[in-house]
Motif scaffolding. Sequence first.
Motif, PDB file in Angstrom:
ATOM      1  N   ALA A   1      10.565   5.587  -5.771  1.00 21.75           N
ATOM      2  CA  ALA A   1      11.054   6.173  -4.520  1.00 21.75           C
ATOM      3  C   ALA A   1      10.177   5.673  -3.376  1.00 21.75           C
ATOM      4  CB  ALA A   1      11.019   7.693  -4.601  1.00 21.75           C
ATOM      5  N   LEU A   2      10.807   5.047  -2.390  1.00 23.10           N
ATOM      6  CA  LEU A   2      10.090   4.547  -1.220  1.00 23.10           C
ATOM      7  C   LEU A   2      10.197   5.612  -0.129  1.00 23.10           C
ATOM      8  CD1 LEU A   2      11.440   0.862  -1.302  1.00 23.10           C
ATOM      9  CD2 LEU A   2       9.324   1.767  -2.319  1.00 23.10           C
ATOM     10  N   ILE A   3       9.224   6.513  -0.094  1.00 24.25           N
ATOM     11  CA  ILE A   3       9.300   7.674   0.810  1.00 24.25           C
ATOM     12  C   ILE A   3       8.655   7.323   2.164  1.00 24.25           C
ATOM     13  CG2 ILE A   3       9.623   9.417  -0.966  1.00 24.25           C
ATOM     14  CD1 ILE A   3       6.639  10.074  -0.812  1.00 24.25           C
TER      15      ILE A   3
ATOM     16  N   ALA B   1       4.261   6.190  -0.556  1.00 27.79           N
ATOM     17  CA  ALA B   1       4.176   6.711   0.810  1.00 27.79           C
ATOM     18  C   ALA B   1       3.649   5.635   1.757  1.00 27.79           C
ATOM     19  CB  ALA B   1       3.255   7.933   0.847  1.00 27.79           C
ATOM     20  N   THR B   2       3.919   5.819   3.046  1.00 25.00           N
ATOM     21  CA  THR B   2       3.387   4.934   4.090  1.00 25.00           C
ATOM     22  C   THR B   2       2.790   5.804   5.198  1.00 25.00           C
ATOM     23  OG1 THR B   2       5.307   4.867   5.583  1.00 25.00           O
ATOM     24  CG2 THR B   2       5.371   3.403   3.650  1.00 25.00           C
ATOM     25  N   GLU B   3       2.273   5.144   6.230  1.00 24.93           N
ATOM     26  CA  GLU B   3       1.712   5.903   7.367  1.00 24.93           C
ATOM     27  C   GLU B   3       2.792   6.713   8.083  1.00 24.93           C
ATOM     28  OE1 GLU B   3       3.310   2.231   9.281  1.00 24.93           O
ATOM     29  OE2 GLU B   3       2.313   2.690   7.381  1.00 24.93           O
ATOM     30  N   LYS B   4       4.071   6.408   7.838  1.00 28.77           N
ATOM     31  CA  LYS B   4       5.172   7.141   8.483  1.00 28.77           C
ATOM     32  C   LYS B   4       5.667   8.329   7.653  1.00 28.77           C
ATOM     33  CE  LYS B   4       8.111   3.752   9.193  1.00 28.77           C
ATOM     34  NZ  LYS B   4       9.242   2.995   9.731  1.00 28.77           N
TER      35      LYS B   4
ATOM     36  N   GLN C   1      -4.609  -3.485  -1.020  1.00 26.34           N
ATOM     37  CA  GLN C   1      -4.687  -4.187   0.268  1.00 26.34           C
ATOM     38  C   GLN C   1      -5.017  -3.233   1.412  1.00 26.34           C
ATOM     39  OE1 GLN C   1      -1.078  -6.500   0.927  1.00 26.34           O
ATOM     40  NE2 GLN C   1      -0.921  -6.919  -1.257  1.00 26.34           N
ATOM     41  N   VAL C   2      -4.727  -1.930   1.225  1.00 32.21           N
ATOM     42  CA  VAL C   2      -4.937  -0.978   2.324  1.00 32.21           C
ATOM     43  C   VAL C   2      -5.932   0.130   1.971  1.00 32.21           C
ATOM     44  CG1 VAL C   2      -2.678  -1.306   3.382  1.00 32.21           C
ATOM     45  CG2 VAL C   2      -2.950   0.409   1.585  1.00 32.21           C
ATOM     46  N   SER C   3      -6.483   0.117   0.760  1.00 30.02           N
ATOM     47  CA  SER C   3      -7.339   1.229   0.319  1.00 30.02           C
ATOM     48  C   SER C   3      -8.647   1.298   1.083  1.00 30.02           C
ATOM     49  CB  SER C   3      -7.612   1.127  -1.179  1.00 30.02           C
ATOM     50  OG  SER C   3      -8.293  -0.072  -1.457  1.00 30.02           O
ATOM     51  N   CYS C   4      -9.053   0.185   1.634  1.00 28.49           N
ATOM     52  CA  CYS C   4     -10.290   0.174   2.403  1.00 28.49           C
ATOM     53  C   CYS C   4     -10.092  -0.580   3.714  1.00 28.49           C
ATOM     54  CB  CYS C   4     -11.404  -0.512   1.616  1.00 28.49           C
ATOM     55  SG  CYS C   4     -11.939   0.404   0.165  1.00 28.49           S
TER      56      CYS C   4
ATOM     57  N   ASP D   1       5.008  -1.843   6.983  1.00 27.29           N
ATOM     58  CA  ASP D   1       5.460  -3.224   7.186  1.00 27.29           C
ATOM     59  C   ASP D   1       5.402  -4.050   5.898  1.00 27.29           C
ATOM     60  OD1 ASP D   1       2.722  -3.630   6.938  1.00 27.29           O
ATOM     61  OD2 ASP D   1       2.434  -4.440   8.958  1.00 27.29           O
ATOM     62  N   LYS D   2       4.867  -3.461   4.827  1.00 24.53           N
ATOM     63  CA  LYS D   2       4.828  -4.146   3.528  1.00 24.53           C
ATOM     64  C   LYS D   2       5.984  -3.723   2.607  1.00 24.53           C
ATOM     65  CE  LYS D   2       0.830  -6.233   4.198  1.00 24.53           C
ATOM     66  NZ  LYS D   2       0.796  -7.692   4.412  1.00 24.53           N
ATOM     67  N   ILE D   3       6.792  -2.758   3.039  1.00 24.68           N
ATOM     68  CA  ILE D   3       7.860  -2.216   2.181  1.00 24.68           C
ATOM     69  C   ILE D   3       8.864  -3.290   1.778  1.00 24.68           C
ATOM     70  CG2 ILE D   3       9.906  -0.730   2.242  1.00 24.68           C
ATOM     71  CD1 ILE D   3       7.624   0.958   1.563  1.00 24.68           C
ATOM     72  N   VAL D   4       9.285  -4.109   2.736  1.00 22.79           N
ATOM     73  CA  VAL D   4      10.287  -5.152   2.444  1.00 22.79           C
ATOM     74  C   VAL D   4       9.744  -6.129   1.415  1.00 22.79           C
ATOM     75  CG1 VAL D   4      11.604  -7.083   3.409  1.00 22.79           C
ATOM     76  CG2 VAL D   4      11.433  -4.934   4.677  1.00 22.79           C
ATOM     77  N   SER D   5       8.491  -6.525   1.591  1.00 21.46           N
ATOM     78  CA  SER D   5       7.849  -7.444   0.646  1.00 21.46           C
ATOM     79  C   SER D   5       7.717  -6.804  -0.738  1.00 21.46           C
ATOM     80  CB  SER D   5       6.471  -7.828   1.189  1.00 21.46           C
ATOM     81  OG  SER D   5       5.729  -8.533   0.223  1.00 21.46           O
ATOM     82  N   LEU D   6       7.325  -5.535  -0.771  1.00 21.91           N
ATOM     83  CA  LEU D   6       7.202  -4.824  -2.051  1.00 21.91           C
ATOM     84  C   LEU D   6       8.546  -4.754  -2.766  1.00 21.91           C
ATOM     85  CD1 LEU D   6       5.799  -2.980  -4.141  1.00 21.91           C
ATOM     86  CD2 LEU D   6       6.382  -1.048  -2.670  1.00 21.91           C
TER      87      LEU D   6
END
Length: 369
Positions: free
Chosen positions: A108-110, A130-133, A221-224, A191-196
């Motif tokens: 699920a891409l929430i 999840a994303t920042e949104k 890629q975003v954990s740190c 912005d990585k959702i499409v690539s994922l």
Amino acid sequence: MSTKVGSEVLFEKVGNAGVITLNRPKALNALNLTMIRHIYPQLKKWVKDSETDLVIIKGAGEKAFCAGGDIRAVSEAGKAGDSLTQDLFREEYILNNTIGTYQKPYVALIDGITMGGGVGLSVHGRFRVATEKTLFAMPETGIGLFPDVGGGYFLPRLQGKLGLFLALTGFRLKGRDVQRVGVATHFLQSDKIVSLEKDLVDLKTPSNSDVAQLLDSYQEQVSCSRKTSTDGVCIHVCVCRTDHILLLFYCFRLFSAGSVEEIMENLKKDGSAFALKQTETLAKMSPTSLKLTFRQIQEGARMSLQEVLVMEYRLSQACMRGHDFYEGVRAVLIDKHQSPKWKPSTLSGVSEQAIEECFSSLGERDLKL
């Protein structure tokens, strides 16, 4: 393969993946019975299809994965004596159980608002991204309901008393916190959702561990955040988790109690800004819903998902028979003055017998999974 343009839910076969798109962006992809009746048989079909290796579910538009169920329609149906008040809850919970027991990877891409019915479409699946949104909440006590769609299963399994806190207050979790608390399994930038998604559909006969490995690689890629030291060497500075730890601390200290009344006492005695805010929030909620929800979370901690859904169907029908759901929908969603007149209006006015009756078997009309 895809449904016709204009459908409220779209199905596509992309590579080896079945892709579900909730397609009501103007309604924040709110889930209705028609959508449920399309998604359920499609999931059943894909689980048997040897050429479908995983399922991805996402929402159309920029704002929401799924902002909840079509509550206004249920309220209108209840007033008219229409069977939607039974059908929607029954079929939605059967769909939730199908997702919770799905035999293929379910992602699920929430990305955006995820509340109520949208939580039911995502949280029971193996992977939730999840994303920042992402904005997660279960705000049902504010409209005379309770955090259903299996909330009684996943909420008490969060850390400490966090699930009870979220259930009673409808507190909103945002972005990375949705993953930190365990509602989402992974976090990445939107912005990585499409690539994922492209990488997911390109996987060949993936196992759950293959999907997890791919999602982990994106999360890394975003954990740190990166920071350059004085000697020019790139070092990693992990994101501060202070707010998250503080929230867990406050929830455990203030929401460890034997009743809603005890929680209110704890909050008043504490007197911190956090406690005062929660006191104010809880004072606006349906007293009946608060007591139903407290018991639901207590009971659900010891139950399987299937047992929880049977219990929640009983509760849903009790709410359909009562007063507060219709009053909450009127005040919050229709008139929008946010001042519902609850009956009873106080916690002390809600008897233990009234709550007990809400949990009683419906006999032949009980949910069957």
